[in-house]
Write a protein that holds these residues in place. Structure first.
Motif, PDB file in Angstrom:
ATOM      1  N   LEU A  96      13.933 -60.162 -37.737  1.00 55.89           N
ATOM      2  CA  LEU A  96      14.506 -59.024 -38.447  1.00 55.89           C
ATOM      3  C   LEU A  96      14.428 -57.752 -37.613  1.00 55.89           C
ATOM      4  O   LEU A  96      15.386 -56.972 -37.563  1.00 55.89           O
ATOM      5  CB  LEU A  96      13.806 -58.838 -39.788  1.00 55.89           C
ATOM      6  CG  LEU A  96      14.172 -59.862 -40.856  1.00 55.89           C
ATOM      7  CD1 LEU A  96      13.205 -59.789 -42.025  1.00 55.89           C
ATOM      8  CD2 LEU A  96      15.603 -59.651 -41.339  1.00 55.89           C
ATOM      9  N   MET A  97      13.284 -57.533 -36.978  1.00 57.68           N
ATOM     10  CA  MET A  97      13.156 -56.343 -36.139  1.00 57.68           C
ATOM     11  C   MET A  97      14.177 -56.375 -35.006  1.00 57.68           C
ATOM     12  O   MET A  97      14.854 -55.374 -34.728  1.00 57.68           O
ATOM     13  CB  MET A  97      11.742 -56.249 -35.570  1.00 57.68           C
ATOM     14  CG  MET A  97      11.494 -54.977 -34.768  1.00 57.68           C
ATOM     15  SD  MET A  97       9.833 -54.917 -34.046  1.00 57.68           S
ATOM     16  CE  MET A  97      10.022 -56.077 -32.680  1.00 57.68           C
ATOM     17  N   ALA A  98      14.304 -57.534 -34.357  1.00 57.07           N
ATOM     18  CA  ALA A  98      15.258 -57.655 -33.255  1.00 57.07           C
ATOM     19  C   ALA A  98      16.687 -57.487 -33.745  1.00 57.07           C
ATOM     20  O   ALA A  98      17.519 -56.876 -33.063  1.00 57.07           O
ATOM     21  CB  ALA A  98      15.091 -59.007 -32.570  1.00 57.07           C
ATOM     22  N   SER A  99      17.004 -58.032 -34.914  1.00 51.11           N
ATOM     23  CA  SER A  99      18.338 -57.886 -35.472  1.00 51.11           C
ATOM     24  C   SER A  99      18.724 -56.424 -35.592  1.00 51.11           C
ATOM     25  O   SER A  99      19.859 -56.028 -35.270  1.00 51.11           O
ATOM     26  CB  SER A  99      18.395 -58.559 -36.846  1.00 51.11           C
ATOM     27  OG  SER A  99      19.599 -58.257 -37.514  1.00 51.11           O
ATOM     28  N   ARG A 100      17.788 -55.614 -36.032  1.00 54.79           N
ATOM     29  CA  ARG A 100      18.051 -54.177 -36.161  1.00 54.79           C
ATOM     30  C   ARG A 100      18.185 -53.512 -34.791  1.00 54.79           C
ATOM     31  O   ARG A 100      19.038 -52.644 -34.588  1.00 54.79           O
ATOM     32  CB  ARG A 100      16.902 -53.542 -36.954  1.00 54.79           C
ATOM     33  CG  ARG A 100      17.123 -52.117 -37.385  1.00 54.79           C
ATOM     34  CD  ARG A 100      18.112 -52.004 -38.523  1.00 54.79           C
ATOM     35  NE  ARG A 100      17.734 -52.783 -39.704  1.00 54.79           N
ATOM     36  CZ  ARG A 100      16.922 -52.327 -40.674  1.00 54.79           C
ATOM     37  NH1 ARG A 100      16.404 -51.110 -40.588  1.00 54.79           N
ATOM     38  NH2 ARG A 100      16.656 -53.080 -41.727  1.00 54.79           N
ATOM     39  N   GLU A 122      15.338 -67.812 -44.201  1.00 50.87           N
ATOM     40  CA  GLU A 122      16.742 -67.661 -44.580  1.00 50.87           C
ATOM     41  C   GLU A 122      16.902 -66.700 -45.745  1.00 50.87           C
ATOM     42  O   GLU A 122      17.839 -65.892 -45.787  1.00 50.87           O
ATOM     43  CB  GLU A 122      17.324 -69.036 -44.908  1.00 50.87           C
ATOM     44  CG  GLU A 122      17.479 -69.915 -43.667  1.00 50.87           C
ATOM     45  CD  GLU A 122      17.813 -71.358 -43.987  1.00 50.87           C
ATOM     46  OE1 GLU A 122      17.553 -71.785 -45.148  1.00 50.87           O
ATOM     47  OE2 GLU A 122      18.324 -72.067 -43.096  1.00 50.87           O
ATOM     48  N   ARG A 123      15.973 -66.732 -46.700  1.00 48.00           N
ATOM     49  CA  ARG A 123      16.018 -65.786 -47.812  1.00 48.00           C
ATOM     50  C   ARG A 123      15.770 -64.365 -47.318  1.00 48.00           C
ATOM     51  O   ARG A 123      16.403 -63.413 -47.791  1.00 48.00           O
ATOM     52  CB  ARG A 123      14.985 -66.157 -48.869  1.00 48.00           C
ATOM     53  CG  ARG A 123      15.262 -67.452 -49.602  1.00 48.00           C
ATOM     54  CD  ARG A 123      14.276 -67.667 -50.725  1.00 48.00           C
ATOM     55  NE  ARG A 123      14.430 -66.654 -51.766  1.00 48.00           N
ATOM     56  CZ  ARG A 123      13.575 -66.502 -52.775  1.00 48.00           C
ATOM     57  NH1 ARG A 123      12.499 -67.289 -52.865  1.00 48.00           N
ATOM     58  NH2 ARG A 123      13.774 -65.578 -53.692  1.00 48.00           N
ATOM     59  N   ASN A 124      14.862 -64.220 -46.371  1.00 58.33           N
ATOM     60  CA  ASN A 124      14.572 -62.888 -45.836  1.00 58.33           C
ATOM     61  C   ASN A 124      15.779 -62.313 -45.098  1.00 58.33           C
ATOM     62  O   ASN A 124      16.068 -61.112 -45.202  1.00 58.33           O
ATOM     63  CB  ASN A 124      13.361 -62.949 -44.909  1.00 58.33           C
ATOM     64  CG  ASN A 124      12.069 -63.260 -45.642  1.00 58.33           C
ATOM     65  OD1 ASN A 124      11.971 -63.048 -46.861  1.00 58.33           O
ATOM     66  ND2 ASN A 124      11.089 -63.759 -44.918  1.00 58.33           N
ATOM     67  N   LEU A 125      16.463 -63.142 -44.354  1.00 53.93           N
ATOM     68  CA  LEU A 125      17.644 -62.670 -43.634  1.00 53.93           C
ATOM     69  C   LEU A 125      18.720 -62.208 -44.615  1.00 53.93           C
ATOM     70  O   LEU A 125      19.344 -61.161 -44.420  1.00 53.93           O
ATOM     71  CB  LEU A 125      18.193 -63.781 -42.740  1.00 53.93           C
ATOM     72  CG  LEU A 125      17.276 -64.242 -41.592  1.00 53.93           C
ATOM     73  CD1 LEU A 125      17.919 -65.405 -40.846  1.00 53.93           C
ATOM     74  CD2 LEU A 125      16.977 -63.094 -40.641  1.00 53.93           C
ATOM     75  N   ALA A 126      18.924 -62.987 -45.668  1.00 54.77           N
ATOM     76  CA  ALA A 126      19.930 -62.605 -46.666  1.00 54.77           C
ATOM     77  C   ALA A 126      19.540 -61.317 -47.376  1.00 54.77           C
ATOM     78  O   ALA A 126      20.385 -60.438 -47.608  1.00 54.77           O
ATOM     79  CB  ALA A 126      20.115 -63.736 -47.674  1.00 54.77           C
ATOM     80  N   ALA A 127      18.262 -61.188 -47.712  1.00 54.15           N
ATOM     81  CA  ALA A 127      17.796 -60.001 -48.437  1.00 54.15           C
ATOM     82  C   ALA A 127      17.950 -58.735 -47.615  1.00 54.15           C
ATOM     83  O   ALA A 127      18.123 -57.645 -48.172  1.00 54.15           O
ATOM     84  CB  ALA A 127      16.338 -60.185 -48.847  1.00 54.15           C
ATOM     85  N   ASN A 128      17.872 -58.870 -46.286  1.00 59.03           N
ATOM     86  CA  ASN A 128      17.969 -57.714 -45.411  1.00 59.03           C
ATOM     87  C   ASN A 128      19.335 -57.584 -44.739  1.00 59.03           C
ATOM     88  O   ASN A 128      19.507 -56.774 -43.825  1.00 59.03           O
ATOM     89  CB  ASN A 128      16.862 -57.784 -44.357  1.00 59.03           C
ATOM     90  CG  ASN A 128      15.483 -57.595 -44.963  1.00 59.03           C
ATOM     91  OD1 ASN A 128      15.051 -56.485 -45.223  1.00 59.03           O
ATOM     92  ND2 ASN A 128      14.799 -58.705 -45.212  1.00 59.03           N
ATOM     93  N   GLN A 129      20.286 -58.407 -45.169  1.00 63.00           N
ATOM     94  CA  GLN A 129      21.667 -58.362 -44.676  1.00 63.00           C
ATOM     95  C   GLN A 129      21.717 -58.435 -43.144  1.00 63.00           C
ATOM     96  O   GLN A 129      22.452 -57.698 -42.498  1.00 63.00           O
ATOM     97  CB  GLN A 129      22.363 -57.096 -45.179  1.00 63.00           C
ATOM     98  CG  GLN A 129      22.439 -57.024 -46.699  1.00 63.00           C
ATOM     99  CD  GLN A 129      23.121 -55.772 -47.204  1.00 63.00           C
ATOM    100  OE1 GLN A 129      23.072 -54.718 -46.573  1.00 63.00           O
ATOM    101  NE2 GLN A 129      23.773 -55.880 -48.356  1.00 63.00           N
TER     102      GLN A 129
END
Length: 260
Positions: A96-100, A122-129
């Motif tokens: 998630l950090m890298a995605s941002r 996978e749920r975390n990725l969806a929740a954070n778009q």
């Protein structure tokens, strides 16, 4: 002694976790099923962090005592448009950090073969778009094919001949060649599988930086000298102090043409 200390530490984690999750804000997190945790310069929504198998990690992340040196290095290294490989992604904190950090023009590939954490990931990725992330449900090693995997449900799942589930394993070179992709920066935490994942890989030698968790007791039990493994890849420096025989390393790989 390192193996004994590691076993004691893992045995105590559920007990410590059961105490932690009775403290605020864990009751709220249990009720609604998620909480907000900081990772580097941003905070993200994480699901199921009140469960005992994730409580120790969540507590450390909430206190900002988790992997601070690795976080700082990735924040410094990652740039917009980069391609980041998170090998051993667990529930996705670094993903998630890298995605941002890499932004909409960048890509993140996160490898997580353990079905339990991968579902939460996978749920975390969806929740954070996090739409620039691809979840790869494979282990990474020195050959392609099916392998046995010890699916612990926590961050310590690993390839093992006695593992209770079967997962697909890929090599970094084969995966990248098949999909026409090359990582810019990588983070690798594969619980003692570092030599198989990295040792013969041309892909590794093409990245700008590699952050890898070295599990020294496990490597030595395989007859592998961790220092020799790292020397064969490039120059490196210690990111974190040794803890129970494990430590984080920042590695600057040498191009293949420079290897003797």
């Amino acid at each position: 002694m390192a193996r004994i200390a590691e076993a004691v530490h893992r045995a105590l984690q559920p007990a410590v976790g059961s105490v932690v999750i009775r403290r605020w804000p864990w009751p709220l997190w249990r009720i609604r099923g998620w909480g907000i945790l900081p990772v580097g310069p941003a905070s993200f929504r994480f699901h199921q962090i009140a469960r005992p198998e994730y409580a120790w990690w969540a507590h450390s992340a909430r206190q900002r005592t988790w992997e601070n040196a690795v976080i700082s290095e990735l924040v410094r290294s990652l740039r917009p448009g980069d391609v980041f490989f998170d090998v051993g992604a667990f529930v996705g904190a670094f993903t998630l950090m890298a995605s941002r950090l890499v932004g909409p023009d960048g890509r993140v590939m996160c490898f997580e073969p353990d079905p339990g954490p991968r579902g939460v990931l996978e749920r975390n990725l969806a929740a954070n778009q996090a739409t620039n992330v691809t979840v790869v449900p494979y282990a990474v090693g020195d050959r392609d094919g099916m392998v046995r995997f010890s699916a612990r449900g926590d961050s310590a799942g690993h390839v093992s001949a006695s593992g209770e589930v079967e997962v697909r394993q890929v090599t970094l070179d084969g995966y990248c060649a098949e999909r026409g992709i090359r990582p810019t920066v990588m983070k690798v935490d594969v619980e003692g599988g570092e030599a198989g994942a990295l040792g013969g890989s041309k892909t590794v030698r093409g990245v700008r930086e590699l952050v890898v968790e070295i599990h020294e007791p496990v490597l030595r039990a395989q007859g592998i000298d961790p220092a020799a493994l790292l020397d064969s890849l490039g120059s490196y420096e210690l990111l974190e102090p040794r803890e129970r025989g494990n430590y984080g390393v920042l590695l600057h790989p040498r191009p293949e043409c420079e290897l003797s």
